[in-house]
Design a protein around this motif. Structure first.
Motif, PDB file in Angstrom:
ATOM      1  N   ASN A   1       0.821  -1.209   0.000  1.00 38.02           N
ATOM      2  CA  ASN A   1       0.000   0.000   0.000  1.00 38.02           C
ATOM      3  C   ASN A   1       0.856   1.260   0.000  1.00 38.02           C
ATOM      4  O   ASN A   1       0.447   2.299  -0.522  1.00 38.02           O
ATOM      5  CB  ASN A   1      -0.950  -0.002   1.194  1.00 38.02           C
ATOM      6  CG  ASN A   1      -2.137  -0.921   0.975  1.00 38.02           C
ATOM      7  OD1 ASN A   1      -2.530  -1.169  -0.158  1.00 38.02           O
ATOM      8  ND2 ASN A   1      -2.711  -1.431   2.052  1.00 38.02           N
TER       9      ASN A   1
ATOM     10  N   THR B   1      -5.669  -5.816  -2.354  1.00 41.03           N
ATOM     11  CA  THR B   1      -5.100  -5.815  -1.003  1.00 41.03           C
ATOM     12  C   THR B   1      -6.200  -5.646   0.038  1.00 41.03           C
ATOM     13  O   THR B   1      -6.233  -6.358   1.049  1.00 41.03           O
ATOM     14  CB  THR B   1      -4.070  -4.684  -0.859  1.00 41.03           C
ATOM     15  OG1 THR B   1      -3.085  -4.816  -1.871  1.00 41.03           O
ATOM     16  CG2 THR B   1      -3.402  -4.742   0.497  1.00 41.03           C
ATOM     17  N   GLN B   2      -7.111  -4.707  -0.200  1.00 43.22           N
ATOM     18  CA  GLN B   2      -8.203  -4.491   0.745  1.00 43.22           C
ATOM     19  C   GLN B   2      -9.082  -5.733   0.856  1.00 43.22           C
ATOM     20  O   GLN B   2      -9.591  -6.067   1.925  1.00 43.22           O
ATOM     21  CB  GLN B   2      -9.052  -3.286   0.311  1.00 43.22           C
ATOM     22  CG  GLN B   2      -8.306  -1.969   0.278  1.00 43.22           C
ATOM     23  CD  GLN B   2      -7.703  -1.616   1.636  1.00 43.22           C
ATOM     24  OE1 GLN B   2      -8.277  -1.904   2.672  1.00 43.22           O
ATOM     25  NE2 GLN B   2      -6.533  -1.001   1.608  1.00 43.22           N
TER      26      GLN B   2
ATOM     27  N   GLN C   1      -8.628  -5.671   8.643  1.00 41.21           N
ATOM     28  CA  GLN C   1      -8.738  -4.263   8.313  1.00 41.21           C
ATOM     29  C   GLN C   1      -9.835  -3.631   9.166  1.00 41.21           C
ATOM     30  O   GLN C   1     -10.898  -4.212   9.342  1.00 41.21           O
ATOM     31  CB  GLN C   1      -9.073  -4.087   6.831  1.00 41.21           C
ATOM     32  CG  GLN C   1      -9.006  -2.644   6.351  1.00 41.21           C
ATOM     33  CD  GLN C   1      -7.625  -2.056   6.509  1.00 41.21           C
ATOM     34  OE1 GLN C   1      -7.245  -1.610   7.576  1.00 41.21           O
ATOM     35  NE2 GLN C   1      -6.842  -2.061   5.439  1.00 41.21           N
TER      36      GLN C   1
ATOM     37  N   GLN D   1     -14.661   0.535   1.425  1.00 39.72           N
ATOM     38  CA  GLN D   1     -15.283  -0.787   1.413  1.00 39.72           C
ATOM     39  C   GLN D   1     -16.525  -0.808   0.531  1.00 39.72           C
ATOM     40  O   GLN D   1     -16.805  -1.814  -0.128  1.00 39.72           O
ATOM     41  CB  GLN D   1     -15.624  -1.216   2.839  1.00 39.72           C
ATOM     42  CG  GLN D   1     -14.407  -1.561   3.677  1.00 39.72           C
ATOM     43  CD  GLN D   1     -14.779  -2.186   5.007  1.00 39.72           C
ATOM     44  OE1 GLN D   1     -15.923  -2.104   5.465  1.00 39.72           O
ATOM     45  NE2 GLN D   1     -13.813  -2.801   5.653  1.00 39.72           N
TER      46      GLN D   1
ATOM     47  N   GLN E   1     -15.473  -1.225  -2.885  1.00 40.72           N
ATOM     48  CA  GLN E   1     -15.061  -2.617  -3.080  1.00 40.72           C
ATOM     49  C   GLN E   1     -16.276  -3.504  -3.304  1.00 40.72           C
ATOM     50  O   GLN E   1     -16.251  -4.403  -4.152  1.00 40.72           O
ATOM     51  CB  GLN E   1     -14.273  -3.085  -1.856  1.00 40.72           C
ATOM     52  CG  GLN E   1     -13.653  -4.460  -2.027  1.00 40.72           C
ATOM     53  CD  GLN E   1     -12.812  -4.830  -0.826  1.00 40.72           C
ATOM     54  OE1 GLN E   1     -12.330  -3.971  -0.110  1.00 40.72           O
ATOM     55  NE2 GLN E   1     -12.642  -6.111  -0.615  1.00 40.72           N
TER      56      GLN E   1
ATOM     57  N   TYR F   1      -1.533  -0.590   6.769  1.00 37.82           N
ATOM     58  CA  TYR F   1      -2.082  -1.794   7.389  1.00 37.82           C
ATOM     59  C   TYR F   1      -2.226  -1.536   8.869  1.00 37.82           C
ATOM     60  O   TYR F   1      -1.263  -1.231   9.559  1.00 37.82           O
ATOM     61  CB  TYR F   1      -1.180  -3.007   7.159  1.00 37.82           C
ATOM     62  CG  TYR F   1      -1.509  -4.180   8.054  1.00 37.82           C
ATOM     63  CD1 TYR F   1      -2.762  -4.766   8.025  1.00 37.82           C
ATOM     64  CD2 TYR F   1      -0.565  -4.686   8.939  1.00 37.82           C
ATOM     65  CE1 TYR F   1      -3.074  -5.838   8.846  1.00 37.82           C
ATOM     66  CE2 TYR F   1      -0.855  -5.762   9.758  1.00 37.82           C
ATOM     67  CZ  TYR F   1      -2.114  -6.335   9.712  1.00 37.82           C
ATOM     68  OH  TYR F   1      -2.413  -7.383  10.522  1.00 37.82           O
TER      69      TYR F   1
ATOM     70  N   ARG G   1      -6.619   5.645   5.503  1.00 38.08           N
ATOM     71  CA  ARG G   1      -6.004   4.401   5.068  1.00 38.08           C
ATOM     72  C   ARG G   1      -5.337   4.566   3.706  1.00 38.08           C
ATOM     73  O   ARG G   1      -5.900   5.130   2.775  1.00 38.08           O
ATOM     74  CB  ARG G   1      -7.084   3.321   4.994  1.00 38.08           C
ATOM     75  CG  ARG G   1      -6.554   1.931   4.779  1.00 38.08           C
ATOM     76  CD  ARG G   1      -7.607   0.889   5.087  1.00 38.08           C
ATOM     77  NE  ARG G   1      -8.837   1.111   4.347  1.00 38.08           N
ATOM     78  CZ  ARG G   1     -10.045   1.063   4.886  1.00 38.08           C
ATOM     79  NH1 ARG G   1     -10.189   0.830   6.163  1.00 38.08           N
ATOM     80  NH2 ARG G   1     -11.113   1.246   4.141  1.00 38.08           N
TER      81      ARG G   1
END
Length: 527
Positions: free
Chosen positions: A184, A225-226, A235, A282, A285, A489, A505
């Protein structure tokens, strides 16, 4: 089966015809029925009828002659319906190896077999059972009949699968946590430098398109990654009031590039839905995963519709807001829907799916207090509806303050690419930036600076001194110091940041960084 030979050695035999047992007789042929014989028969019958596991007797070719009450209940048959069935009719899968094992029992070369298989119930459903079949021999030692015991091991299998899944998640969590910080940090530099390049390139330029493609690749890497961190519960969500319409609108261009020209993307947004309390990254995502799944269901093209709507019946208070993703793809059958949210389950060919996308979606939605609904039929496409609880709309904010000349930011990050790219973005926005690569160096810069530091931006995880530790030390010198921690992270097991400390983040866009900086600097009240 242990004890099969012992049964023969008792000196008593049973003739079985059509599932009924004749009265036991003494092996010496005198036909004298004794009290001992009756007791043994009664004990055997009591064990047979009262056993908690399914028991049946079979002739040597595997045909059931009698089953007990537990077996009848387990398989859903009436007891008289079991008699005459062949063991093969109860197996879900007809495997040659199983037939060979039964042949060995029939021929007397083996005395028992033990296996775990799926067994079919009368209603068509299946259970995972542990089957033990033993040969009962007569006084001469020849195979006479079979005794089979079946135990429902479905729950044990589920527990074992959950344990294996938990172990996989732990491994993924360690792997994801180990690479997320460095990965990241690299992506932060890539995305921020792309933003800086984009601002300096003329609109419509071919070079600008190249930069946008680089940024898209970086965003996809960040999403991966997330996803790993989310599936492994590594997370920490950062819920804020979010408008689903804005999430869809800001992601639309990326979605169009990802799905390709052979698929039509239709966007239908409700008018002025209420905000939801969720983590914006999120939610992006969730949308990305749902749209990519829809794309993969239409290899030859089709249409994806992304829409939002209000749901006043959801929950209580302010109702809910729905995000729907519908496709005209291949759809799903009942079995696929039943396993849809299991980790690592995928219908895609090897190398084309991780089986983590929808698991991640479910976890994010559940943690936000929402629900997921699915409508799908084979050949008729799929629709997935995510509903999140709505919250009271915030009062319209005034015009955000512009960066004020003279404000000083102390930037501390051990990763040079991330630190340098953040410094350039902040400098471009009009801030005076002091840099340090670690906590001890930051304390020296802070003490020697001729300008009062208005804001500390520090990485959460740094060698030698963490961001939290640095905050505590610097606030001993300036209790009003405002703080924005950045993290590639953040392990949920670590200490949570102080309520007066903001957290953003990595990786982030330059606009998101500047927005958070302004929020922290312009906030009234105690630091």
């Amino acid at each position: 089966m242990a004890g099969s030979a012992d049964l023969a050695r008792t000196g008593f035999q049973e003739e079985r015809m059509g599932g009924t047992a004749k009265a036991p007789v003494r092996a010496n042929g005198r036909g004298e029925i004794t009290a001992l014989t009756r007791d043994r028969e009664q004990h055997f019958r009591a064990m047979f009828e009262g056993a908690a596991i399914g028991i049946c007797t079979c002739n040597l070719n595997g045909q059931i002659t009698e089953g007990n009450a537990a077996l009848s209940k387990m398989l859903g048959y009436r007891r008289e319906g079991l008699a005459g069935l062949h063991m093969w009719e109860l197996y879900r899968d007809d495997l040659p190896a199983d037939r060979r094992l039964f042949s060995e029992l029939e021929g007397g070369t083996e005395d028992f077999l033990k296996q775990e298989r799926y067994f079919r119930l009368k209603n068509g459903a299946c259970l995972w059972g542990q089957l033990t079949v033993s040969t009962v021999r007569d006084a001469e030692g020849n195979p006479s009949f079979l005794i089979a015991m079946l135990e429902d091991a479905t729950e044990s299998k589920r527990n074992a699968e959950r344990s294996r899944t938990a172990e996989k998640m732990e491994v993924i969590g360690r792997l994801a946590g180990g690479i997320a910080h460095d990965f990241n940090n690299l992506l932060t530099g890539v995305l921020l430098y792309c933003d800086l390049l984009s601002e300096g390139i003329e609109r419509g330029s071919r070079l600008l398109r190249h930069v946008q493609e680089i940024r898209l690749a970086g965003e996809q890497g960040a999403a991966l990654t997330q996803q790993l961190l989310a599936i492994a519960r590594k997370q920490v969500p950062q819920p804020r009031p979010i408008l689903l319409n804005e999430v869809v609108s800001s992601t639309e261009n990326m979605l169009r590039r990802l799905i390709g020209e052979q698929i039509e993307l239709v966007i239908a947004l409700a008018a002025d839905p209420r905000p939801v309390l969720a983590d914006e990254a999120q939610l992006r995502q969730v949308l990305l995963n749902l749209v990519l799944n829809a794309r993969d269901a239409m290899p030859h093209g089709g249409r994806i519709t992304v829409s939002t709507k209000a749901d006043r019946r959801f929950g209580g208070g302010h109702g809910g807001v729905c995000l729907m993703v519908e496709d005209t793809g291949c759809g799903m059958d009942d079995d696929t829907r039943a396993h849809l949210f299991e980790p690592f389950f995928t219908t895609k060919s090897p190398g084309h799916g991780t089986g983590l996308g929808l698991v991640t979606v479910k976890r994010i939605v559940s943690e936000a207090g929402g629900t997921i609904g699915i409508k799908s039929e084979t050949g008729l496409g799929t629709g997935i509806e995510v509903t999140l609880p709505a919250i009271e709309a915030s009062p319209a904010a005034g015009t955000p303050q512009r960066s004020r000349a003279g404000q000083t930011i102390l930037l501390v990050d051990d990763h040079s690419s991330a630190r340098n790219s953040i410094q350039r973005v902040l400098h471009h926005a009009g801030y005076r930036v002091l840099q340090a690569s670690g906590g001890r160096r930051a304390m020296k810069v802070f003490a020697e600076s001729e300008h009062r530091v208005d804001l500390l931006i520090a990485d959460w995880m740094m060698p030698g001194m963490s961001g939290q530790e640095l905050v505590a030390k610097l606030r001993q010198q300036n209790s009003e110091l405002r703080v924005l921690l950045i993290s590639g992270y953040h392990n949920p097991k670590d200490a949570k940041p102080d309520l007066s400390v903001e957290l953003i983040r990595k990786p982030f866009a330059s606009s998101a960084l500047i927005e958070r900086v302004r929020e922290v600097l312009d906030r009234k009240g105690d630091s």
